[in-house]
Design an enzyme around this catalytic site. Structure first.
Site, PDB file in Angstrom:
ATOM      1  N   TYR A 115      -1.336  -0.386  11.231  1.00 54.38           N
ATOM      2  CA  TYR A 115      -1.617  -1.068   9.945  1.00 54.38           C
ATOM      3  C   TYR A 115      -0.470  -0.819   8.964  1.00 54.38           C
ATOM      4  O   TYR A 115       0.096  -1.748   8.391  1.00 54.38           O
ATOM      5  CB  TYR A 115      -2.943  -0.558   9.351  1.00 54.38           C
ATOM      6  CG  TYR A 115      -3.073  -0.844   7.871  1.00 54.38           C
ATOM      7  CD1 TYR A 115      -3.273  -2.144   7.407  1.00 54.38           C
ATOM      8  CD2 TYR A 115      -2.981   0.192   6.917  1.00 54.38           C
ATOM      9  CE1 TYR A 115      -3.370  -2.415   6.031  1.00 54.38           C
ATOM     10  CE2 TYR A 115      -3.080  -0.074   5.554  1.00 54.38           C
ATOM     11  CZ  TYR A 115      -3.275  -1.372   5.116  1.00 54.38           C
ATOM     12  OH  TYR A 115      -3.367  -1.635   3.772  1.00 54.38           O
TER      13      TYR A 115
ATOM     14  N   THR B 121       0.821  -1.207   0.000  1.00 57.68           N
ATOM     15  CA  THR B 121       0.000   0.000   0.000  1.00 57.68           C
ATOM     16  C   THR B 121       0.857   1.260   0.000  1.00 57.68           C
ATOM     17  O   THR B 121       1.998   1.242   0.488  1.00 57.68           O
ATOM     18  CB  THR B 121      -0.903   0.001   1.260  1.00 57.68           C
ATOM     19  OG1 THR B 121      -1.486   1.283   1.421  1.00 57.68           O
ATOM     20  CG2 THR B 121      -0.116  -0.313   2.531  1.00 57.68           C
ATOM     21  N   ASP B 122       0.292   2.363  -0.463  1.00 62.80           N
ATOM     22  CA  ASP B 122       1.016   3.645  -0.409  1.00 62.80           C
ATOM     23  C   ASP B 122       1.225   4.106   1.035  1.00 62.80           C
ATOM     24  O   ASP B 122       2.073   4.951   1.304  1.00 62.80           O
ATOM     25  CB  ASP B 122       0.288   4.727  -1.233  1.00 62.80           C
ATOM     26  CG  ASP B 122      -1.131   5.025  -0.790  1.00 62.80           C
ATOM     27  OD1 ASP B 122      -1.622   4.393   0.178  1.00 62.80           O
ATOM     28  OD2 ASP B 122      -1.759   5.913  -1.408  1.00 62.80           O
ATOM     29  N   GLU B 123       0.447   3.539   1.979  1.00 61.52           N
ATOM     30  CA  GLU B 123       0.548   4.012   3.367  1.00 61.52           C
ATOM     31  C   GLU B 123       1.897   3.710   3.996  1.00 61.52           C
ATOM     32  O   GLU B 123       2.254   4.307   5.010  1.00 61.52           O
ATOM     33  CB  GLU B 123      -0.565   3.399   4.225  1.00 61.52           C
ATOM     34  CG  GLU B 123      -1.928   3.838   3.761  1.00 61.52           C
ATOM     35  CD  GLU B 123      -3.016   3.761   4.813  1.00 61.52           C
ATOM     36  OE1 GLU B 123      -2.699   3.570   5.998  1.00 61.52           O
ATOM     37  OE2 GLU B 123      -4.185   3.904   4.427  1.00 61.52           O
TER      38      GLU B 123
ATOM     39  N   LYS C  30       2.295  -3.442   7.267  1.00 60.12           N
ATOM     40  CA  LYS C  30       2.463  -3.647   5.816  1.00 60.12           C
ATOM     41  C   LYS C  30       3.916  -3.365   5.405  1.00 60.12           C
ATOM     42  O   LYS C  30       4.476  -4.054   4.557  1.00 60.12           O
ATOM     43  CB  LYS C  30       1.505  -2.755   5.031  1.00 60.12           C
ATOM     44  CG  LYS C  30       0.032  -3.078   5.193  1.00 60.12           C
ATOM     45  CD  LYS C  30      -0.379  -4.417   4.618  1.00 60.12           C
ATOM     46  CE  LYS C  30      -0.356  -4.464   3.111  1.00 60.12           C
ATOM     47  NZ  LYS C  30      -0.921  -5.747   2.607  1.00 60.12           N
TER      48      LYS C  30
HETATM   49  P1  NAD Z   1     -10.318  -6.463   2.850  1.00 59.57           P
HETATM   50  O1  NAD Z   1     -10.199  -6.169   4.300  1.00 59.57           O
HETATM   51  O2  NAD Z   1     -11.557  -6.102   2.121  1.00 59.57           O
HETATM   52  O3  NAD Z   1     -10.074  -8.021   2.603  1.00 59.57           O
HETATM   53  C1  NAD Z   1      -9.090  -8.747   3.262  1.00 59.57           C
HETATM   54  C2  NAD Z   1      -9.367 -10.236   3.022  1.00 59.57           C
HETATM   55  O4  NAD Z   1      -8.324 -10.991   3.663  1.00 59.57           O
HETATM   56  C3  NAD Z   1     -10.688 -10.747   3.622  1.00 59.57           C
HETATM   57  O5  NAD Z   1     -11.348 -11.584   2.715  1.00 59.57           O
HETATM   58  C4  NAD Z   1     -10.248 -11.506   4.859  1.00 59.57           C
HETATM   59  O6  NAD Z   1     -11.138 -12.561   5.228  1.00 59.57           O
HETATM   60  C5  NAD Z   1      -8.901 -12.041   4.409  1.00 59.57           C
HETATM   61  N1  NAD Z   1      -8.000 -12.346   5.540  1.00 59.57           N
HETATM   62  C6  NAD Z   1      -7.725 -11.545   6.610  1.00 59.57           C
HETATM   63  N2  NAD Z   1      -6.876 -12.170   7.435  1.00 59.57           N
HETATM   64  C7  NAD Z   1      -6.589 -13.373   6.863  1.00 59.57           C
HETATM   65  C8  NAD Z   1      -5.756 -14.461   7.231  1.00 59.57           C
HETATM   66  N3  NAD Z   1      -5.043 -14.442   8.369  1.00 59.57           N
HETATM   67  N4  NAD Z   1      -5.681 -15.540   6.418  1.00 59.57           N
HETATM   68  C9  NAD Z   1      -6.421 -15.578   5.267  1.00 59.57           C
HETATM   69  N5  NAD Z   1      -7.238 -14.581   4.884  1.00 59.57           N
HETATM   70  C10 NAD Z   1      -7.315 -13.492   5.670  1.00 59.57           C
HETATM   71  O7  NAD Z   1      -9.039  -5.785   2.197  1.00 59.57           O
HETATM   72  P2  NAD Z   1      -8.863  -5.075   0.771  1.00 59.57           P
HETATM   73  O8  NAD Z   1      -9.259  -3.664   0.891  1.00 59.57           O
HETATM   74  O9  NAD Z   1      -9.445  -5.943  -0.260  1.00 59.57           O
HETATM   75  O10 NAD Z   1      -7.275  -5.107   0.668  1.00 59.57           O
HETATM   76  C11 NAD Z   1      -6.609  -6.225   0.102  1.00 59.57           C
HETATM   77  C12 NAD Z   1      -5.119  -5.989   0.151  1.00 59.57           C
HETATM   78  O11 NAD Z   1      -4.795  -4.802  -0.574  1.00 59.57           O
HETATM   79  C13 NAD Z   1      -4.568  -5.767   1.553  1.00 59.57           C
HETATM   80  O12 NAD Z   1      -3.322  -6.419   1.648  1.00 59.57           O
HETATM   81  C14 NAD Z   1      -4.395  -4.267   1.676  1.00 59.57           C
HETATM   82  O13 NAD Z   1      -3.341  -3.962   2.556  1.00 59.57           O
HETATM   83  C15 NAD Z   1      -4.053  -3.908   0.252  1.00 59.57           C
HETATM   84  N6  NAD Z   1      -4.433  -2.559  -0.195  1.00 59.57           N
HETATM   85  C16 NAD Z   1      -5.707  -2.111  -0.037  1.00 59.57           C
HETATM   86  C17 NAD Z   1      -6.070  -0.856  -0.533  1.00 59.57           C
HETATM   87  C18 NAD Z   1      -7.475  -0.330  -0.391  1.00 59.57           C
HETATM   88  O14 NAD Z   1      -7.706   0.834  -0.716  1.00 59.57           O
HETATM   89  N7  NAD Z   1      -8.442  -1.115   0.033  1.00 59.57           N
HETATM   90  C19 NAD Z   1      -5.105  -0.073  -1.180  1.00 59.57           C
HETATM   91  C20 NAD Z   1      -3.801  -0.557  -1.309  1.00 59.57           C
HETATM   92  C21 NAD Z   1      -3.489  -1.808  -0.834  1.00 59.57           C
HETATM   93  O1  DAU Z   2      -4.036   4.199   0.798  1.00 58.88           O
HETATM   94  C1  DAU Z   2      -4.312   2.834   0.744  1.00 58.88           C
HETATM   95  C2  DAU Z   2      -5.083   2.441   1.980  1.00 58.88           C
HETATM   96  O2  DAU Z   2      -6.375   3.005   1.849  1.00 58.88           O
HETATM   97  C3  DAU Z   2      -5.156   0.936   2.191  1.00 58.88           C
HETATM   98  O3  DAU Z   2      -3.871   0.445   2.413  1.00 58.88           O
HETATM   99  C4  DAU Z   2      -6.060   0.605   3.378  1.00 58.88           C
HETATM  100  O4  DAU Z   2      -6.226  -0.789   3.482  1.00 58.88           O
HETATM  101  C5  DAU Z   2      -7.411   1.253   3.141  1.00 58.88           C
HETATM  102  O5  DAU Z   2      -8.248   1.023   4.270  1.00 58.88           O
HETATM  103  C6  DAU Z   2      -7.264   2.747   2.906  1.00 58.88           C
HETATM  104  O6  DAU Z   2      -6.824   3.443   4.098  1.00 58.88           O
HETATM  105  P1  DAU Z   2      -7.430   4.875   4.502  1.00 58.88           P
HETATM  106  O7  DAU Z   2      -7.210   5.066   5.945  1.00 58.88           O
HETATM  107  O8  DAU Z   2      -6.946   5.931   3.583  1.00 58.88           O
HETATM  108  O9  DAU Z   2      -8.981   4.593   4.149  1.00 58.88           O
HETATM  109  P2  DAU Z   2     -10.335   4.896   4.947  1.00 58.88           P
HETATM  110  O10 DAU Z   2     -11.448   4.552   4.009  1.00 58.88           O
HETATM  111  O11 DAU Z   2     -10.358   4.297   6.302  1.00 58.88           O
HETATM  112  O12 DAU Z   2     -10.272   6.476   5.099  1.00 58.88           O
HETATM  113  C7  DAU Z   2     -10.135   7.308   3.966  1.00 58.88           C
HETATM  114  C8  DAU Z   2     -10.071   8.758   4.485  1.00 58.88           C
HETATM  115  O13 DAU Z   2     -11.363   9.097   5.026  1.00 58.88           O
HETATM  116  C9  DAU Z   2      -9.083   8.974   5.608  1.00 58.88           C
HETATM  117  O14 DAU Z   2      -8.539  10.264   5.503  1.00 58.88           O
HETATM  118  C10 DAU Z   2      -9.937   8.894   6.884  1.00 58.88           C
HETATM  119  C11 DAU Z   2     -11.273   9.453   6.414  1.00 58.88           C
HETATM  120  N1  DAU Z   2     -12.471   8.903   7.084  1.00 58.88           N
HETATM  121  C12 DAU Z   2     -12.634   7.548   7.103  1.00 58.88           C
HETATM  122  C13 DAU Z   2     -13.741   6.996   7.712  1.00 58.88           C
HETATM  123  C14 DAU Z   2     -13.931   5.497   7.770  1.00 58.88           C
HETATM  124  C15 DAU Z   2     -13.423   9.756   7.611  1.00 58.88           C
HETATM  125  O15 DAU Z   2     -13.282  10.993   7.567  1.00 58.88           O
HETATM  126  N2  DAU Z   2     -14.526   9.219   8.203  1.00 58.88           N
HETATM  127  C16 DAU Z   2     -14.734   7.855   8.287  1.00 58.88           C
HETATM  128  O16 DAU Z   2     -15.753   7.423   8.860  1.00 58.88           O
END
Ligand code: NAD
Ligand code: DAU
Length: 340
Positions: A154, A129-131, A158
């Site tokens: 988190y 992730t970019d985080e 990562k």
């Molecule tokens: P999500 O939380 O929607 O899904 C995570 C999945 O992993 C779920 O199906 C969960 O059951 C499974 N899981 C969790 N723990 C596990 C374990 N111990 N063994 C097997 N399965 C397990 O997450 P997402 O948003 O789909 O993100 C997927 C990946 O992409 C993550 O690695 C996250 O860090 C990365 N990522 C997410 C974003 C985003 O914006 N959502 C952006 C960049 C990177």
């Molecule tokens: O940047 C990639 C990441 O994006 C992934 O690695 C993470 O898995 C994914 O959860 C996401 O992280 P963020 O913290 O950026 O996403 P989130 O949706 O939780 O929040 C997005 C922005 O919105 C952040 O600035 C916090 C804000 N926020 C979020 C929630 C849930 C609010 O203001 N109110 C809210 O209720």
């Protein structure tokens, strides 16, 4: 370049993993996907209901940190590539309870790496992730050379996983690629994350909680564009490399929420400014020129198109998120698979 006929996808019942499985089975019907997922609170087989019965899509309920489970799969199957999506992914939960993030995101990744090493898997792709780069000021972009400065448990978990992937590549010669993507949005995203939470709350005329001043910036990418980038990287990416993936769509949280309210015809009075997230990163923005130049990828969806499609999807799939919000979906899977 890897012959990716059988892919072990971990976390395929989550948001991005399930979109990726749909994408891959649609584009490469001869490929086989093995989906290892623990079905945590956000793992949902409803996300895969159209493909889960297909003979080339196998679901295995299990934990990536379970060494024997992972070994068993890699021993029995001829896996061409492991793509590790499985993670605890929500920043707010990591602030409340970091332990599980360390176990799944760090130890789980190491268990997969060890399994890959033992079974001589041709390629390991880590979905990062970019985080991991931390937070930007008003100017500049993250490049692949930006130092790692994670700010939440988190993000730190990562970043640690990325370093473990690097160590396995350097020490044991494991062929691996790390991808770092910005904020995804689209169908099947768990309604605890900003966009699906705001859409579903607005539809139900509930308050929309915005942290702090709402001026934090994220670089939004439509999940389909992320899947396409992974397809390109999987087939043409260079082992040992890292690739940034971004959406070229920076928006403040307030802009995102206002767009949603306007599209749904809901009043701004639903917005509630609430206490800020501790350690809240101010801005993320990705420089993905390496991916563009080397592999000719760029995002195709504009934020305006993507957010409208996404709003329509959530409006038309109210049952999907209501089953989640009521907890009904969990009771069902606990009955089917047990609470293991
Ligand atoms: P999500 O939380 O929607 O899904 C995570 C999945 O992993 C779920 O199906 C969960 O059951 C499974 N899981 C969790 N723990 C596990 C374990 N111990 N063994 C097997 N399965 C397990 O997450 P997402 O948003 O789909 O993100 C997927 C990946 O992409 C993550 O690695 C996250 O860090 C990365 N990522 C997410 C974003 C985003 O914006 N959502 C952006 C960049 C990177
Ligand atoms: O940047 C990639 C990441 O994006 C992934 O690695 C993470 O898995 C994914 O959860 C996401 O992280 P963020 O913290 O950026 O996403 P989130 O949706 O939780 O929040 C997005 C922005 O919105 C952040 O600035 C916090 C804000 N926020 C979020 C929630 C849930 C609010 O203001 N109110 C809210 O209720």
């Amino acid at each position: 370049m890897v012959e990716a006929k059988t892919i072990l996808v971990t976390g395929g019942c989550g948001f991005i993993g399930s979109n990726f499985i749909h994408y891959m089975l649609g584009k490469y019907p001869s490929y086989r996907i093995i989906n290892l997922d623990k079905l945590t609170y956000c793992g949902n087989l409803d996300n895969l209901c159209e493909v889960v019965q297909q003979p080339n899509c196998t679901f295995v309920k299990g934990d990536i940190a379970d060494r024997e489970r992972v070994r068993g799969i890699l021993h029995d199957e001829r896996v061409g590539v492991i793509i590790n999506f499985a993670a605890e992914s929500h920043v707010d939960r990591s602030i409340e309870d970091p332990d599980l993030f360390l176990r799944t995101n760090i130890l789980g990744t190491q268990v997969l790496l060890e399994g890959a090493r033992e079974a001589k898997i041709p390629l390991f792709i880590q979905i990062s992730t970019d985080e991991v780069y931390g937070s930007l000021g008003t100017k500049g972009f993250f490049t692949e050379a930006t130092p790692l400065k994670p700010n939440s448990p988190y993000a730190a978990s990562k970043a640690a996983a990325d370093l473990m992937v690097r160590a396995y590549a350097k020490t044991y010669g494991l062929a691996s690629i790390i991808t770092r993507c910005s904020n995804n949005y689209g169908p099947y995203q768990f309604p605890e994350k900003l966009i699906p939470l705001m859409i579903s709350n607005a539809v139900e005329d509930r308050e929309l909680p915005i942290y702090g001043d709402g001026l934090n910036v994220r670089d939004w990418i439509y999940v389909g564009d992320h899947c396409q980038a992974l397809d390109v990287i999987l087939h043409r990416g260079k082992s040992g490399e890292m690739y940034n993936i971004g959406g070229a769509s920076e928006r403040t949280n307030l802009q995102v929420v206002r767009t949603i309210l306007e599209s749904l015809g809901k009043p701004e009075s639903l917005i509630r400014f609430v206490k800020d997230r501790p350690g809240h990163d101010r801005r993320y923005a990705m420089d993905f020129s390496k991916l563009k130049q080397e592999l000719d990828w760029q995002p195709l969806m504009t934020f305006e198109q993507g957010i409208q499609q996404t709003i329509t999807w959530y409006v038309e799939h109210r049952d999907w998120w209501q089953r989640i919000k009521t907890g009904e979906y969990r009771e069902y899977y606990e009955r089917m698979y047990g609470n293991r």
